[in-house]
Design a protein around this motif. Structure first.
Motif, PDB file in Angstrom:
ATOM      1  N   ARG A   1       0.826  -1.205   0.000  1.00  0.00           N
ATOM      2  CA  ARG A   1       0.000   0.000   0.000  1.00  0.00           C
ATOM      3  C   ARG A   1       0.871   1.270   0.000  1.00  0.00           C
ATOM      4  NH1 ARG A   1      -5.599  -0.881   0.972  1.00  0.00           N
ATOM      5  NH2 ARG A   1      -6.036  -2.707  -0.322  1.00  0.00           N
TER       6      ARG A   1
ATOM      7  N   GLN B   1       2.203   1.644  -3.538  1.00  0.00           N
ATOM      8  CA  GLN B   1       1.175   2.193  -4.430  1.00  0.00           C
ATOM      9  C   GLN B   1       1.089   3.711  -4.308  1.00  0.00           C
ATOM     10  OE1 GLN B   1      -2.417   0.129  -3.384  1.00  0.00           O
ATOM     11  NE2 GLN B   1      -1.712  -1.829  -4.194  1.00  0.00           N
ATOM     12  N   ASP B   2       1.160   4.205  -3.080  1.00  0.00           N
ATOM     13  CA  ASP B   2       1.092   5.655  -2.874  1.00  0.00           C
ATOM     14  C   ASP B   2       2.304   6.360  -3.491  1.00  0.00           C
ATOM     15  OD1 ASP B   2      -1.289   5.415  -1.519  1.00  0.00           O
ATOM     16  OD2 ASP B   2      -0.370   5.405   0.467  1.00  0.00           O
TER      17      ASP B   2
ATOM     18  N   SER C   1       1.980   6.348  -7.403  1.00  0.00           N
ATOM     19  CA  SER C   1       0.662   6.672  -7.957  1.00  0.00           C
ATOM     20  C   SER C   1       0.735   7.580  -9.180  1.00  0.00           C
ATOM     21  CB  SER C   1      -0.205   7.330  -6.881  1.00  0.00           C
ATOM     22  OG  SER C   1       0.403   8.531  -6.403  1.00  0.00           O
TER      23      SER C   1
ATOM     24  N   LYS D   1      -1.628   3.440 -11.485  1.00  0.00           N
ATOM     25  CA  LYS D   1      -2.737   3.652 -10.561  1.00  0.00           C
ATOM     26  C   LYS D   1      -3.907   2.748 -10.913  1.00  0.00           C
ATOM     27  CE  LYS D   1      -3.939   7.679 -13.399  1.00  0.00           C
ATOM     28  NZ  LYS D   1      -3.989   9.137 -13.441  1.00  0.00           N
TER      29      LYS D   1
ATOM     30  N   SER E   1      -9.485  -3.757  -5.988  1.00  0.00           N
ATOM     31  CA  SER E   1      -8.449  -3.381  -5.024  1.00  0.00           C
ATOM     32  C   SER E   1      -7.485  -4.535  -4.784  1.00  0.00           C
ATOM     33  CB  SER E   1      -9.105  -2.944  -3.711  1.00  0.00           C
ATOM     34  OG  SER E   1      -8.145  -2.554  -2.766  1.00  0.00           O
TER      35      SER E   1
ATOM     36  N   PHE F   1      -5.208  -4.928  -7.759  1.00  0.00           N
ATOM     37  CA  PHE F   1      -4.174  -3.899  -7.779  1.00  0.00           C
ATOM     38  C   PHE F   1      -3.073  -4.237  -6.775  1.00  0.00           C
ATOM     39  CE2 PHE F   1      -2.776   0.659  -7.255  1.00  0.00           C
ATOM     40  CZ  PHE F   1      -2.319   0.804  -8.556  1.00  0.00           C
ATOM     41  N   ASP F   2      -3.446  -4.729  -5.605  1.00  0.00           N
ATOM     42  CA  ASP F   2      -2.453  -5.192  -4.631  1.00  0.00           C
ATOM     43  C   ASP F   2      -1.618  -6.320  -5.228  1.00  0.00           C
ATOM     44  OD1 ASP F   2      -3.428  -3.394  -2.750  1.00  0.00           O
ATOM     45  OD2 ASP F   2      -4.691  -4.880  -1.746  1.00  0.00           O
TER      46      ASP F   2
ATOM     47  N   TYR G   1       1.046  -5.117  -7.764  1.00  0.00           N
ATOM     48  CA  TYR G   1       2.253  -4.570  -7.143  1.00  0.00           C
ATOM     49  C   TYR G   1       3.093  -5.663  -6.498  1.00  0.00           C
ATOM     50  CZ  TYR G   1       1.870   0.452  -7.868  1.00  0.00           C
ATOM     51  OH  TYR G   1       1.877   1.706  -8.418  1.00  0.00           O
TER      52      TYR G   1
END
Length: 325
Positions: A158, A161-162, A165, A169, A186, A189-190, A193
């Motif tokens: 997480r 991701q930030d 971004s 994204k 979600s 997306f996790d 990454y």
């Protein structure tokens, strides 16, 4: 084991929590809530609640969220009973309108069984535990089990991701109230990454290239990150650098298309934010060639896209071949 009144007291004392980050629980309709309440009033046993206990004795509900919420809502007069089959005399009543014997049965006689897994249980056992209690759930994402069991990996993903971004994204931002599709997106997306982390670790020799399936590859990377067997700060810098390079080569940021992992990718297209919308497999393939410094222009970018396998590989060897050939 708790009574309903005891469970509600613990909830208000912040000893029982709902909606952890890795859980999706579909809201019940009023009829489903009424059937559950009627079952308790009739003395029928309830399915056990599965929870995780923290080091202070508080529990997070992993399976049974809607049952807890139903009881909380009913006792707070948030819905009336409806479509009752066996107790028609209670039709249309709020909790506060129940006869004393029924209210007492609900609050003080019904028994709720809470099965807990301890906070210090080994993460690998937590991983298997979470997969098994969700084995009957339709389209349950394995990444949710990784997020639950390997917490340090979850925090790393997480945070990554930030920090990335600007370059990569999701199609939509995370919100407090997720729909099923939002929850699945979600988790995808996790997982993306985590896959980029696994590819980076493998390419740089920090993880052996001997896993059999793509799921094994992801599980191994999650464990390495969770147990801090690699320098996560270095890993984050490497991933951010590669994604920045890809974004520059494609002349746009990239967003993950929310489609099933093993489905055929659609043609690349720009979304409303001028971000290139790609599947997980397309992004992974671009990333692999970026690791090898083979994506340095927009023509390289689209050449690699056009050569991407049509579906995501189920075998880890497919990733290894592309990384090292």
């Amino acid at each position: 084991m708790f009574t309903v009144a005891g469970m509600i007291d613990r909830y208000h004392d912040k000893r029982i929590f709902l909606y952890p980050d890795h859980i999706y629980s579909k809201p019940w309709h009023r009829r489903s809530k009424s059937i559950f309440i009627e079952s308790i009033l009739l003395g029928m046993p309830t399915t056990e609640f599965w929870c995780e206990e923290d080091n202070f004795g508080a529990v997070s509900v992993l399976d049974g969220t809607q049952r807890v919420k139903c009881l909380l809502d009913f006792v707070n007069d948030k819905f009336r009973l409806e479509d009752l089959k066996l107790l028609p005399e209670l039709e249309g009543r709020y909790y506060s309108e129940l006869p004393f014997r029924h209210a007492s049965t609900l609050s003080n006689r019904a028994e709720l069984y809470f099965t807990t897994i301890s906070y210090d249980t080994h993460p690998s056992l937590k991983f298997e535990f979470f997969k098994r209690i969700n084995s009957d759930s339709y389209r349950f994402p394995i990444q949710a089990a990784r997020n639950f069991a390997f917490r340090e990996h979850f925090r790393f993903i997480r945070n990554l991701q930030d920090s990335c971004s600007e370059y990569l994204k999701p199609l939509s931002e995370r919100s407090e109230s997720l729909s099923k599709n939002d929850y699945l997106s979600s988790a995808s997306f996790d997982e993306l990454y985590l896959l980029l982390s696994a590819l980076t670790l493998t390419f740089h020799g920090s993880m052996p290239d001997n896993e059999e399936t793509s799921e094994d590859l992801l599980d191994k990377a999650a464990m390495l990150i969770h147990f801090e067997e690699i320098d996560t700060r270095v890993l984050e810098r490497k991933i951010r650098s590669r994604l920045r390079s890809l974004s520059r080569s494609g002349e746009n940021s990239i967003s993950l298309d929310s489609q099933p992992r093993f489905s055929k990718p659609t043609a690349p297209r720009l979304d409303a934010q001028d971000s290139i919308r790609l599947s997980q497999n397309q992004i992974a393939n671009l990333y692999i060639y970026s690791l090898k410094d083979e994506v340095n222009s927009i023509s390289d970018f689209y050449d690699v896209l056009n050569s991407s396998p049509r579906i995501s590989p189920r075998s880890a060897s497919s990733y290894y071949r592309r990384l090292f050939r």
